[in-house]
Design a protein around this motif. Structure first.
Motif, PDB file in Angstrom:
ATOM      1  N   LEU A 235      64.447  17.722  74.306  1.00 54.84           N
ATOM      2  CA  LEU A 235      64.787  18.250  75.631  1.00 54.84           C
ATOM      3  C   LEU A 235      63.637  18.061  76.618  1.00 54.84           C
ATOM      4  O   LEU A 235      62.465  18.140  76.232  1.00 54.84           O
ATOM      5  CB  LEU A 235      65.148  19.736  75.527  1.00 54.84           C
ATOM      6  N   PRO A 236      63.948  17.825  77.892  1.00 52.05           N
ATOM      7  CA  PRO A 236      62.894  17.572  78.886  1.00 52.05           C
ATOM      8  C   PRO A 236      61.930  18.754  78.987  1.00 52.05           C
ATOM      9  O   PRO A 236      62.373  19.907  79.059  1.00 52.05           O
ATOM     10  CB  PRO A 236      63.676  17.388  80.193  1.00 52.05           C
ATOM     11  N   PRO A 237      60.640  18.506  79.010  1.00 52.74           N
ATOM     12  CA  PRO A 237      59.675  19.607  79.067  1.00 52.74           C
ATOM     13  C   PRO A 237      59.665  20.359  80.383  1.00 52.74           C
ATOM     14  O   PRO A 237      59.154  21.475  80.447  1.00 52.74           O
ATOM     15  CB  PRO A 237      58.333  18.909  78.815  1.00 52.74           C
ATOM     16  N   ASP A 238      60.232  19.771  81.433  1.00 50.71           N
ATOM     17  CA  ASP A 238      60.206  20.427  82.744  1.00 50.71           C
ATOM     18  C   ASP A 238      61.493  21.194  83.054  1.00 50.71           C
ATOM     19  O   ASP A 238      61.726  21.601  84.186  1.00 50.71           O
ATOM     20  CB  ASP A 238      59.956  19.397  83.852  1.00 50.71           C
ATOM     21  N   ARG A 239      62.332  21.425  82.039  1.00 51.46           N
ATOM     22  CA  ARG A 239      63.569  22.175  82.223  1.00 51.46           C
ATOM     23  C   ARG A 239      63.602  23.342  81.229  1.00 51.46           C
ATOM     24  O   ARG A 239      63.110  23.215  80.107  1.00 51.46           O
ATOM     25  CB  ARG A 239      64.809  21.293  81.994  1.00 51.46           C
ATOM     26  N   PRO A 240      64.205  24.474  81.612  1.00 57.94           N
ATOM     27  CA  PRO A 240      64.303  25.604  80.683  1.00 57.94           C
ATOM     28  C   PRO A 240      65.201  25.286  79.498  1.00 57.94           C
ATOM     29  O   PRO A 240      66.201  24.578  79.628  1.00 57.94           O
ATOM     30  CB  PRO A 240      64.882  26.734  81.538  1.00 57.94           C
ATOM     31  N   ARG A 241      64.824  25.833  78.337  1.00 59.19           N
ATOM     32  CA  ARG A 241      65.545  25.628  77.085  1.00 59.19           C
ATOM     33  C   ARG A 241      66.063  26.981  76.612  1.00 59.19           C
ATOM     34  O   ARG A 241      65.292  27.918  76.418  1.00 59.19           O
ATOM     35  CB  ARG A 241      64.611  25.040  76.035  1.00 59.19           C
ATOM     36  N   TYR A 242      67.349  27.059  76.407  1.00 56.47           N
ATOM     37  CA  TYR A 242      68.041  28.327  76.131  1.00 56.47           C
ATOM     38  C   TYR A 242      68.695  28.244  74.757  1.00 56.47           C
ATOM     39  O   TYR A 242      69.590  27.429  74.544  1.00 56.47           O
ATOM     40  CB  TYR A 242      69.049  28.547  77.264  1.00 56.47           C
ATOM     41  N   LEU A 243      68.241  29.075  73.821  1.00 55.28           N
ATOM     42  CA  LEU A 243      68.835  29.138  72.481  1.00 55.28           C
ATOM     43  C   LEU A 243      69.878  30.244  72.481  1.00 55.28           C
ATOM     44  O   LEU A 243      69.552  31.427  72.522  1.00 55.28           O
ATOM     45  CB  LEU A 243      67.748  29.400  71.441  1.00 55.28           C
ATOM     46  N   MET A 244      71.133  29.862  72.408  1.00 56.93           N
ATOM     47  CA  MET A 244      72.240  30.785  72.639  1.00 56.93           C
ATOM     48  C   MET A 244      72.528  31.658  71.414  1.00 56.93           C
ATOM     49  O   MET A 244      72.532  31.189  70.275  1.00 56.93           O
ATOM     50  CB  MET A 244      73.499  30.007  73.015  1.00 56.93           C
ATOM     51  N   GLY A 245      72.769  32.956  71.665  1.00 59.12           N
ATOM     52  CA  GLY A 245      73.258  33.849  70.631  1.00 59.12           C
ATOM     53  C   GLY A 245      72.237  34.271  69.602  1.00 59.12           C
ATOM     54  O   GLY A 245      72.605  34.732  68.525  1.00 59.12           O
ATOM     55  N   VAL A 246      70.942  34.163  69.920  1.00 58.28           N
ATOM     56  CA  VAL A 246      69.884  34.487  68.970  1.00 58.28           C
ATOM     57  C   VAL A 246      69.117  35.705  69.475  1.00 58.28           C
ATOM     58  O   VAL A 246      68.637  35.713  70.613  1.00 58.28           O
ATOM     59  CB  VAL A 246      68.935  33.287  68.775  1.00 58.28           C
ATOM     60  N   GLY A 247      68.991  36.755  68.613  1.00 57.32           N
ATOM     61  CA  GLY A 247      68.341  37.971  69.057  1.00 57.32           C
ATOM     62  C   GLY A 247      67.584  38.741  67.997  1.00 57.32           C
ATOM     63  O   GLY A 247      67.001  39.779  68.304  1.00 57.32           O
ATOM     64  N   HIS A 248      67.555  38.275  66.754  1.00 57.99           N
ATOM     65  CA  HIS A 248      66.750  38.944  65.741  1.00 57.99           C
ATOM     66  C   HIS A 248      65.278  38.702  66.051  1.00 57.99           C
ATOM     67  O   HIS A 248      64.891  37.571  66.388  1.00 57.99           O
ATOM     68  CB  HIS A 248      67.099  38.440  64.350  1.00 57.99           C
ATOM     69  N   PRO A 249      64.431  39.714  65.943  1.00 60.69           N
ATOM     70  CA  PRO A 249      63.033  39.555  66.349  1.00 60.69           C
ATOM     71  C   PRO A 249      62.332  38.369  65.705  1.00 60.69           C
ATOM     72  O   PRO A 249      61.616  37.618  66.385  1.00 60.69           O
ATOM     73  CB  PRO A 249      62.397  40.891  65.923  1.00 60.69           C
ATOM     74  N   GLU A 250      62.519  38.176  64.406  1.00 59.01           N
ATOM     75  CA  GLU A 250      61.845  37.073  63.730  1.00 59.01           C
ATOM     76  C   GLU A 250      62.317  35.719  64.237  1.00 59.01           C
ATOM     77  O   GLU A 250      61.553  34.755  64.298  1.00 59.01           O
ATOM     78  CB  GLU A 250      62.040  37.167  62.218  1.00 59.01           C
ATOM     79  N   ASP A 251      63.590  35.638  64.655  1.00 64.70           N
ATOM     80  CA  ASP A 251      64.117  34.391  65.205  1.00 64.70           C
ATOM     81  C   ASP A 251      63.516  34.110  66.583  1.00 64.70           C
ATOM     82  O   ASP A 251      63.275  32.952  66.941  1.00 64.70           O
ATOM     83  CB  ASP A 251      65.635  34.455  65.310  1.00 64.70           C
ATOM     84  N   LEU A 252      63.297  35.170  67.363  1.00 62.92           N
ATOM     85  CA  LEU A 252      62.664  34.988  68.664  1.00 62.92           C
ATOM     86  C   LEU A 252      61.234  34.481  68.514  1.00 62.92           C
ATOM     87  O   LEU A 252      60.817  33.558  69.231  1.00 62.92           O
ATOM     88  CB  LEU A 252      62.674  36.304  69.453  1.00 62.92           C
ATOM     89  N   VAL A 253      60.479  35.083  67.592  1.00 58.75           N
ATOM     90  CA  VAL A 253      59.092  34.658  67.387  1.00 58.75           C
ATOM     91  C   VAL A 253      59.043  33.195  66.951  1.00 58.75           C
ATOM     92  O   VAL A 253      58.225  32.402  67.444  1.00 58.75           O
ATOM     93  CB  VAL A 253      58.397  35.574  66.364  1.00 58.75           C
TER      94      VAL A 253
END
Length: 384
Positions: A235-253
């Motif tokens: 993915l382009p480094p100058d655009r935001p990257r959104y990981l959908m549907g992920v919210g467990h703390p360890e997954d965020l880290v």
């Protein structure tokens, strides 16, 4: 105001950024609470701001059915209708293609749903999804996609990937508002070649941002992390990257370490409504009798209203008595926990200490040793 994104600090693959929207500027990486029905269940707008929420997500499919996009548009869009004046993001309805699988039929035109409210047949196409999202007036809108389940046959993954690309083209053609940023969504399941192909084809559309879709749907953590790493490397480094549907703390880290900027999930508030409080060590079950006489707060290090004013004993009483205040307070705490986690991640990236931050997190989370998938994520990110 134009939509803008800039990377402010980089530490290996992890980065901080500043995202400018018509309704405010936010700092990334960030977690977005889910307000399916234009409300984060049980949480007021003022409380959302107080716990550190920066963007709130609403659901296109559900709001299309009730109260209807025309009504919301007539009352000022999501900002005017709800009174929450910060940035909003709306999903496309694509997740419901999977989650309501028993109620839908997919065709090239779109998806025909059996309305879960009254059973009526409802057709959602890329064009209809964009029209509804424009009426809702969110700052960030999503292209209509097909989110395949896990596991899925390779033939199905290939077909859904190609259909999602065709639907992206139609979504972009249907878009008329210049004050909304349209994000594309990559698919391909956990098949590396399909995920790579989807990502390479999607970025050809040169969109303001990109979402990594079709993950956190039951696949092993190792496969999710591999797909995330593959995606962020392309993915382009100058655009935001959104990981959908992920919210467990360890997954965020782990996701932040690999270069993800945005996350969303119902996990913190749904977990709170089930009587659980998120802490560094995992979760506290406050419906358990073990906390009935515990005078300590949920987390002495937390600055949320629940931790600053109430004991575990009182919260356990509320949960066991079925009082709605208890579930609200736990939801507030859980949101604040994830927002604090992202604040700590941003500080660690800014100071070049993300590896130390991740090691401290892992030591608290898994005293006997972190799982292999988490260690591999940190190693691939170059912070361990």
């Amino acid at each position: 105001m134009e939509f803008e994104f800039s990377v402010t600090q980089v530490h290996n693959k992890a980065r901080t950024g500043r995202l400018v929207t018509p309704h405010g500027t936010v700092e990334t990486p960030l977690f977005m609470p889910v307000g399916t029905q234009a409300t984060v269940k049980g949480i007021s707008n003022r409380e959302l701001v107080e716990v550190g929420s920066q963007i709130v997500l609403a659901n296109t499919y559900h709001l299309m059915l009730r109260p209807g996009p025309e009504r919301i548009a007539g009352l000022g869009g999501l900002h005017g209708f709800t009174g929450y004046t910060g940035p909003w993001l709306t999903d496309s309805g694509g997740f419901q293609v999977m989650s309501l699988g028993h109620r839908r039929v997919i065709s090239e035109e779109g998806v025909t749903f059996s309305n879960h409210l009254n059973g009526d047949r409802t057709l959602l196409t890329p064009e209809r999804s964009i029209t509804v999202q424009e009426q809702l007036g969110a700052d960030i809108i999503m292209a209509f996609d097909e989110c395949p389940p896990y596991p899925a046959e390779r033939d199905y993954l290939e077909a859904s990937l190609e259909r999602t690309l065709r639907w992206l083209e139609r979504s972009l053609a249907a878009k008329t508002r210049s004050d909304q940023a349209l994000f594309g969504i990559t698919q391909g399941g956990v098949e590396p070649d399909l995920r790579r192909a989807s990502t390479l084809e999607t970025i050809k559309f040169d969109l303001p941002g990109y979402a990594i879709g079709g993950l956190a749907v039951g696949e092993p953590k190792e496969k999710m992390i591999q797909a995330v790493e593959l995606s962020t490397d392309i993915l382009p480094p100058d655009r935001p990257r959104y990981l959908m549907g992920v919210g467990h703390p360890e997954d965020l880290v782990a996701g932040v370490a690999l270069g993800v900027d945005m996350f969303d999930c119902v996990y913190p508030t749904r977990t709170g409504r089930f009587g659980y409080a998120l802490v560094d060590e995992g979760r506290l079950n406050l419906s358990s009798a073990r906390y009935k006489d515990d005078p300590e707060p949920i987390d002495p290090a937390c600055d949320c209203y629940a931790c600053q004013n109430h004991s575990r004993a009182y919260l356990t009483h509320l949960v066991r008595a079925g009082e709605m205040l208890g579930l609200r307070l736990l939801s507030l705490h859980n949101l604040r926990y994830l927002h604090r986690l992202m604040e700590e991640a941003r500080r660690a990236i800014a100071t070049g200490s993300y590896g130390e931050f991740a090691r401290r997190f892992a030591a608290r989370r898994w005293p006997a040793g972190e799982p292999a998938w988490f260690r591999q994520a940190m190693e691939r990110a170059g912070v361990w």
